[in-house]
Scaffold this active site. Structure first.
Site, PDB file in Angstrom:
ATOM      1  N   ASP A   1       0.888  -1.173   0.000  1.00 16.91           N
ATOM      2  CA  ASP A   1       0.000   0.000   0.000  1.00 16.91           C
ATOM      3  C   ASP A   1       0.924   1.222   0.000  1.00 16.91           C
ATOM      4  OD1 ASP A   1      -2.234   1.793   0.703  1.00 16.91           O
ATOM      5  OD2 ASP A   1      -1.329   1.767   2.703  1.00 16.91           O
TER       6      ASP A   1
ATOM      7  N   ASP B   1      -0.227   5.141   0.880  1.00 16.67           N
ATOM      8  CA  ASP B   1      -0.511   6.159   1.910  1.00 16.67           C
ATOM      9  C   ASP B   1      -0.627   5.538   3.300  1.00 16.67           C
ATOM     10  OD1 ASP B   1      -2.407   7.492  -0.650  1.00 16.67           O
ATOM     11  OD2 ASP B   1      -0.750   8.574   0.250  1.00 16.67           O
TER      12      ASP B   1
ATOM     13  N   GLU C   1      -0.825  11.194   4.744  1.00 22.43           N
ATOM     14  CA  GLU C   1      -2.185  11.742   4.851  1.00 22.43           C
ATOM     15  C   GLU C   1      -2.225  13.190   5.353  1.00 22.43           C
ATOM     16  OE1 GLU C   1      -4.655  10.772   3.353  1.00 22.43           O
ATOM     17  OE2 GLU C   1      -4.401   8.634   3.051  1.00 22.43           O
TER      18      GLU C   1
ATOM     19  N   LYS D   1     -11.498  11.859  -4.708  1.00 22.91           N
ATOM     20  CA  LYS D   1     -12.734  12.398  -5.317  1.00 22.91           C
ATOM     21  C   LYS D   1     -13.965  11.927  -4.547  1.00 22.91           C
ATOM     22  CE  LYS D   1     -11.715  10.931  -9.552  1.00 22.91           C
ATOM     23  NZ  LYS D   1     -10.256  10.706  -9.508  1.00 22.91           N
TER      24      LYS D   1
ATOM     25  N   HIS E   1     -10.152  18.119  -7.220  1.00 22.19           N
ATOM     26  CA  HIS E   1      -9.226  17.000  -6.994  1.00 22.19           C
ATOM     27  C   HIS E   1      -7.995  17.103  -7.886  1.00 22.19           C
ATOM     28  CE1 HIS E   1      -7.757  12.779  -6.895  1.00 22.19           C
ATOM     29  NE2 HIS E   1      -7.949  13.024  -5.607  1.00 22.19           N
TER      30      HIS E   1
ATOM     31  N   THR F   1      -2.622   0.543  -4.506  1.00 27.95           N
ATOM     32  CA  THR F   1      -3.008   1.734  -3.749  1.00 27.95           C
ATOM     33  C   THR F   1      -4.305   2.343  -4.248  1.00 27.95           C
ATOM     34  OG1 THR F   1      -2.348   3.981  -3.146  1.00 27.95           O
ATOM     35  CG2 THR F   1      -1.619   3.193  -5.286  1.00 27.95           C
TER      36      THR F   1
ATOM     37  N   SER G   1      -3.962   8.250  -6.367  1.00 27.63           N
ATOM     38  CA  SER G   1      -3.800   8.499  -7.804  1.00 27.63           C
ATOM     39  C   SER G   1      -2.355   8.237  -8.223  1.00 27.63           C
ATOM     40  CB  SER G   1      -4.186   9.947  -8.107  1.00 27.63           C
ATOM     41  OG  SER G   1      -5.448  10.240  -7.509  1.00 27.63           O
TER      42      SER G   1
ATOM     43  N   ASN H   1       0.608  10.614  -7.668  1.00 26.25           N
ATOM     44  CA  ASN H   1       1.099  10.700  -6.283  1.00 26.25           C
ATOM     45  C   ASN H   1       2.164   9.649  -6.024  1.00 26.25           C
ATOM     46  OD1 ASN H   1      -0.817  12.690  -5.966  1.00 26.25           O
ATOM     47  ND2 ASN H   1      -2.303  11.358  -4.953  1.00 26.25           N
TER      48      ASN H   1
ATOM     49  N   ASP I   1      -1.664  -0.323   6.050  1.00 24.14           N
ATOM     50  CA  ASP I   1      -1.742   0.452   7.310  1.00 24.14           C
ATOM     51  C   ASP I   1      -3.158   0.611   7.819  1.00 24.14           C
ATOM     52  OD1 ASP I   1      -2.520   3.795   6.781  1.00 24.14           O
ATOM     53  OD2 ASP I   1      -2.461   2.331   5.150  1.00 24.14           O
TER      54      ASP I   1
HETATM   55  C1  XBP Z   1      -5.258   6.205   0.688  1.00 28.98           C
HETATM   56  C2  XBP Z   1      -6.444   6.867   0.110  1.00 28.98           C
HETATM   57  C3  XBP Z   1      -6.244   7.940  -0.906  1.00 28.98           C
HETATM   58  C4  XBP Z   1      -5.509   9.129  -0.275  1.00 28.98           C
HETATM   59  C5  XBP Z   1      -5.707  10.382  -1.109  1.00 28.98           C
HETATM   60  O1  XBP Z   1      -4.772   5.356  -0.325  1.00 28.98           O
HETATM   61  O2  XBP Z   1      -7.571   6.504   0.433  1.00 28.98           O
HETATM   62  O3  XBP Z   1      -7.520   8.362  -1.323  1.00 28.98           O
HETATM   63  O4  XBP Z   1      -6.066   9.396   1.013  1.00 28.98           O
HETATM   64  O5  XBP Z   1      -5.216  10.159  -2.412  1.00 28.98           O
HETATM   65  P1  XBP Z   1      -3.864   4.029   0.065  1.00 28.98           P
HETATM   66  P2  XBP Z   1      -6.139  10.564  -3.683  1.00 28.98           P
HETATM   67  O6  XBP Z   1      -3.755   3.957   1.601  1.00 28.98           O
HETATM   68  O7  XBP Z   1      -4.621   2.849  -0.517  1.00 28.98           O
HETATM   69  O8  XBP Z   1      -2.541   4.266  -0.587  1.00 28.98           O
HETATM   70  O9  XBP Z   1      -6.651  11.962  -3.429  1.00 28.98           O
HETATM   71  O10 XBP Z   1      -5.219  10.472  -4.870  1.00 28.98           O
HETATM   72  O11 XBP Z   1      -7.229   9.525  -3.698  1.00 28.98           O
HETATM   73 MG    MG Z   2      -2.994   3.218   3.273  1.00 29.95          MG
END
Ligand code: XBP
Ligand code: MG
Length: 239
Positions: A9, A11, A18, A62, A88, A128, A131, A134, A189
């Site tokens: 993953d 984020d 975050e 979004k 976004h 993930t 986007s 990122n 996470d």
């Molecule tokens: C975490 C998410 C993402 C990010 C924001 O993704 O839910 O939406 O919070 O990124 P992960 P975007 O933990 O699966 O990596 O605005 O590009 O969605």
């Molecule tokens: Mg995550």
């Protein structure tokens, strides 16, 4: 079945991103001049940590804005899709700019664990909700190389119909790897991520993050505060 690949993953797992996402959302709201576009709202289009912690239950930027627009402004998000996409897009540009400066940094142990995996011939993938731009910005800033020079396979949020906790992005990563779930380990996470990995048939190691520390990870195959080669060796020994 022997472990052949780690599927990470992004984020909260590779990096504590975050807070950078929250800052980018708030900067986009301010720049778009939402007050001119929407009636005043009880939160004033500023996402506090507490509000963001609640909004993170909705995966996808979004989708998160849409949930906020409906709950806070009482606006039917389907009638504001273009406005949401505009916000976004700006948010993603702000986030990638901030990440490119190296402001975020990898979580402790992540770089060492990736080196550990490479030294053992394990394949590396990303699954993930975020986007793709990122992911690229984070890898370029933190590994000094484009994402596809670090990870053999990348499955990102906008490539699938349903975001986590649906299994879609893990199914896509497995398809691109050409591997069965049993040969892979997901590293996550959040509870949404754990549910997605499990729904795809994967074992899952959890490293709780800033916004997920209080979540219930009782279904995880392993939980560790930091991702380290030692934690990985322990997982393999007990698997
Ligand atoms: C975490 C998410 C993402 C990010 C924001 O993704 O839910 O939406 O919070 O990124 P992960 P975007 O933990 O699966 O990596 O605005 O590009 O969605
Ligand atoms: Mg995550």
């Amino acid at each position: 079945m022997a472990l052949e690949a780690l599927i990470f993953d992004v984020d909260g797992t590779l990096a504590e991103t975050e807070e950078a996402h929250r800052a980018a959302f708030n900067a986009a709201f301010a720049e778009i001049g939402h007050a001119k576009r929407c009636p005043d709202s009880k939160h004033g289009w500023t996402w506090s940590r507490d509000l963001y912690a609640r909004l993170l239950g909705v995966t996808g930027g979004k989708e998160r804005i849409a949930a906020y627009v409906e709950a806070d402004l009482g606006i039917d998000a389907s009638a504001a899709q273009q406005f949401i996409a505009e916000i976004h897009g700006l948010k993603t540009a702000i986030f990638t700019h901030d990440v490119a400066s190296g402001a975020v940094g990898l979580r402790p142990g992540v770089a060492e664990t990736i080196a550990w995996a490479i030294s053992r011939g394990l394949r590396l993938a990303i699954a993930t909700t975020t986007s793709r731009p990122n992911v690229d910005a984070l890898c370029l800033a933190e590994f000094g190389r484009p994402a596809d020079m670090v990870f053999e396979v990348i499955a990102a949020g906008d490539e699938v119909a349903r975001k986590k906790p649906a299994p879609d992005v893990y199914d896509l990563a497995l398809e691109r790897l050409g591997l069965r779930p049993e040969a892979c380990l997901a590293v996550e996470d959040s509870l949404n991520g754990l549910k997605a990995a499990k729904a795809a048939g994967l074992r899952c190691l959890i490293t709780p993050s800033l916004y997920t520390a209080e979540e219930d990870f009782s279904g995880a195959n392993a939980i560790c505060s930091e991702l380290t080669p030692t934690a990985m060796d322990r997982f393999l020994a007990e698997a």
